[in-house]
Write a protein that holds these residues in place. Structure first.
Motif, PDB file in Angstrom:
ATOM      1  N   PHE A  76      -0.602  15.178 -14.209  1.00 63.12           N
ATOM      2  CA  PHE A  76      -1.891  14.606 -14.596  1.00 63.12           C
ATOM      3  C   PHE A  76      -1.995  14.473 -16.112  1.00 63.12           C
ATOM      4  O   PHE A  76      -2.409  13.436 -16.634  1.00 63.12           O
ATOM      5  CB  PHE A  76      -3.035  15.472 -14.062  1.00 63.12           C
ATOM      6  CG  PHE A  76      -4.383  15.048 -14.547  1.00 63.12           C
ATOM      7  CD1 PHE A  76      -4.988  13.921 -14.028  1.00 63.12           C
ATOM      8  CD2 PHE A  76      -5.031  15.771 -15.529  1.00 63.12           C
ATOM      9  CE1 PHE A  76      -6.231  13.518 -14.490  1.00 63.12           C
ATOM     10  CE2 PHE A  76      -6.266  15.373 -15.990  1.00 63.12           C
ATOM     11  CZ  PHE A  76      -6.873  14.255 -15.462  1.00 63.12           C
ATOM     12  N   LEU A  77      -1.606  15.506 -16.852  1.00 66.33           N
ATOM     13  CA  LEU A  77      -1.699  15.469 -18.307  1.00 66.33           C
ATOM     14  C   LEU A  77      -0.743  14.440 -18.903  1.00 66.33           C
ATOM     15  O   LEU A  77      -1.083  13.737 -19.860  1.00 66.33           O
ATOM     16  CB  LEU A  77      -1.426  16.859 -18.886  1.00 66.33           C
ATOM     17  CG  LEU A  77      -2.488  17.914 -18.567  1.00 66.33           C
ATOM     18  CD1 LEU A  77      -2.034  19.281 -19.056  1.00 66.33           C
ATOM     19  CD2 LEU A  77      -3.813  17.537 -19.175  1.00 66.33           C
ATOM     20  N   ILE A  78       0.447  14.337 -18.344  1.00 59.28           N
ATOM     21  CA  ILE A  78       1.415  13.353 -18.831  1.00 59.28           C
ATOM     22  C   ILE A  78       0.901  11.942 -18.586  1.00 59.28           C
ATOM     23  O   ILE A  78       0.990  11.072 -19.454  1.00 59.28           O
ATOM     24  CB  ILE A  78       2.790  13.577 -18.177  1.00 59.28           C
ATOM     25  CG1 ILE A  78       3.420  14.858 -18.735  1.00 59.28           C
ATOM     26  CG2 ILE A  78       3.717  12.390 -18.405  1.00 59.28           C
ATOM     27  CD1 ILE A  78       4.663  15.309 -18.016  1.00 59.28           C
ATOM     28  N   CYS A  79       0.344  11.702 -17.398  1.00 58.38           N
ATOM     29  CA  CYS A  79      -0.198  10.373 -17.091  1.00 58.38           C
ATOM     30  C   CYS A  79      -1.345  10.016 -18.033  1.00 58.38           C
ATOM     31  O   CYS A  79      -1.444   8.878 -18.493  1.00 58.38           O
ATOM     32  CB  CYS A  79      -0.659  10.303 -15.645  1.00 58.38           C
ATOM     33  SG  CYS A  79       0.685  10.276 -14.464  1.00 58.38           S
ATOM     34  N   ALA A  80      -2.193  10.972 -18.336  1.00 57.22           N
ATOM     35  CA  ALA A  80      -3.302  10.719 -19.256  1.00 57.22           C
ATOM     36  C   ALA A  80      -2.785  10.395 -20.658  1.00 57.22           C
ATOM     37  O   ALA A  80      -3.290   9.490 -21.324  1.00 57.22           O
ATOM     38  CB  ALA A  80      -4.233  11.922 -19.295  1.00 57.22           C
ATOM     39  N   ALA A  81      -1.757  11.097 -21.096  1.00 62.64           N
ATOM     40  CA  ALA A  81      -1.189  10.845 -22.421  1.00 62.64           C
ATOM     41  C   ALA A  81      -0.503   9.489 -22.476  1.00 62.64           C
ATOM     42  O   ALA A  81      -0.629   8.758 -23.459  1.00 62.64           O
ATOM     43  CB  ALA A  81      -0.200  11.950 -22.780  1.00 62.64           C
ATOM     44  N   THR A  84       3.549  26.928  -8.287  1.00 61.15           N
ATOM     45  CA  THR A  84       4.469  25.952  -8.854  1.00 61.15           C
ATOM     46  C   THR A  84       3.950  24.537  -8.624  1.00 61.15           C
ATOM     47  O   THR A  84       3.979  23.692  -9.527  1.00 61.15           O
ATOM     48  CB  THR A  84       5.873  26.104  -8.242  1.00 61.15           C
ATOM     49  OG1 THR A  84       6.337  27.435  -8.474  1.00 61.15           O
ATOM     50  CG2 THR A  84       6.856  25.119  -8.841  1.00 61.15           C
ATOM     51  N   LEU A  85       3.460  24.276  -7.432  1.00 64.12           N
ATOM     52  CA  LEU A  85       2.924  22.964  -7.106  1.00 64.12           C
ATOM     53  C   LEU A  85       1.700  22.652  -7.968  1.00 64.12           C
ATOM     54  O   LEU A  85       1.561  21.536  -8.491  1.00 64.12           O
ATOM     55  CB  LEU A  85       2.560  22.896  -5.615  1.00 64.12           C
ATOM     56  CG  LEU A  85       2.034  21.559  -5.121  1.00 64.12           C
ATOM     57  CD1 LEU A  85       3.074  20.467  -5.302  1.00 64.12           C
ATOM     58  CD2 LEU A  85       1.638  21.668  -3.661  1.00 64.12           C
ATOM     59  N   ILE A  86       0.830  23.624  -8.158  1.00 65.19           N
ATOM     60  CA  ILE A  86      -0.352  23.424  -9.000  1.00 65.19           C
ATOM     61  C   ILE A  86       0.063  23.129 -10.436  1.00 65.19           C
ATOM     62  O   ILE A  86      -0.472  22.222 -11.075  1.00 65.19           O
ATOM     63  CB  ILE A  86      -1.280  24.652  -8.923  1.00 65.19           C
ATOM     64  CG1 ILE A  86      -1.929  24.713  -7.537  1.00 65.19           C
ATOM     65  CG2 ILE A  86      -2.335  24.612 -10.026  1.00 65.19           C
ATOM     66  CD1 ILE A  86      -2.680  25.993  -7.264  1.00 65.19           C
ATOM     67  N   CYS A  87       1.033  23.849 -10.948  1.00 66.26           N
ATOM     68  CA  CYS A  87       1.514  23.622 -12.312  1.00 66.26           C
ATOM     69  C   CYS A  87       2.135  22.238 -12.459  1.00 66.26           C
ATOM     70  O   CYS A  87       1.895  21.537 -13.447  1.00 66.26           O
ATOM     71  CB  CYS A  87       2.524  24.692 -12.722  1.00 66.26           C
ATOM     72  SG  CYS A  87       1.789  26.303 -12.990  1.00 66.26           S
ATOM     73  N   LEU A  88       2.925  21.827 -11.469  1.00 66.86           N
ATOM     74  CA  LEU A  88       3.551  20.512 -11.527  1.00 66.86           C
ATOM     75  C   LEU A  88       2.515  19.394 -11.469  1.00 66.86           C
ATOM     76  O   LEU A  88       2.605  18.412 -12.216  1.00 66.86           O
ATOM     77  CB  LEU A  88       4.557  20.347 -10.387  1.00 66.86           C
ATOM     78  CG  LEU A  88       5.868  21.118 -10.537  1.00 66.86           C
ATOM     79  CD1 LEU A  88       6.701  21.004  -9.263  1.00 66.86           C
ATOM     80  CD2 LEU A  88       6.658  20.599 -11.720  1.00 66.86           C
ATOM     81  N   LEU A  89       1.530  19.521 -10.604  1.00 70.07           N
ATOM     82  CA  LEU A  89       0.502  18.496 -10.494  1.00 70.07           C
ATOM     83  C   LEU A  89      -0.353  18.419 -11.762  1.00 70.07           C
ATOM     84  O   LEU A  89      -0.704  17.332 -12.223  1.00 70.07           O
ATOM     85  CB  LEU A  89      -0.381  18.751  -9.271  1.00 70.07           C
ATOM     86  CG  LEU A  89       0.294  18.508  -7.917  1.00 70.07           C
ATOM     87  CD1 LEU A  89      -0.638  18.905  -6.776  1.00 70.07           C
ATOM     88  CD2 LEU A  89       0.723  17.064  -7.769  1.00 70.07           C
TER      89      LEU A  89
END
Length: 98
Positions: A26-31, A17-22
């Motif tokens: 990361f993807l949201i920040c890049a977008a 869950t932690l890996i999925c959230l991180l």
């Protein structure tokens, strides 16, 4: 023994869950960074000016070359120009003397 296995299962699920959230963060920040990229399409050095003028050329070969050059830059600020090209509403004015 069953309690130990349950704890391991819970820890594995928490780690996943932690890996999925991180990864999602990361993807949201890049977008968001791409969406809020600042800067005009044509700056003082006019790096895209000749390519934009090439898009307005009546020669399809010149248009294709200009389009490839603009796509290679990866500049999201060019999206309005490319959308206008697709819609048939792209107009490029050359600087008037004076």
């Amino acid at each position: 023994m069953v309690l130990g296995e349950n704890r391991q299962i819970i820890l594995v699920r928490l780690n996943m869950t932690l890996i999925c959230l991180l990864t999602s963060l990361f993807l949201i920040c890049a977008a968001v960074q791409q969406a809020y990229a600042e800067g005009p399409v044509v700056e003082m050095g006019q790096p895209h000016a000749s390519s934009l003028q090439g898009l307005a050329s009546p020669d399809p070969a010149v248009q294709e070359t200009a389009l490839k050059l603009l796509v290679e830059t990866g500049d999201v600020a060019l999206l309005p120009a490319l959308t206008a090209l697709n819609d048939g509403t792209l107009h490029v004015w050359r600087d008037a003397p004076g």
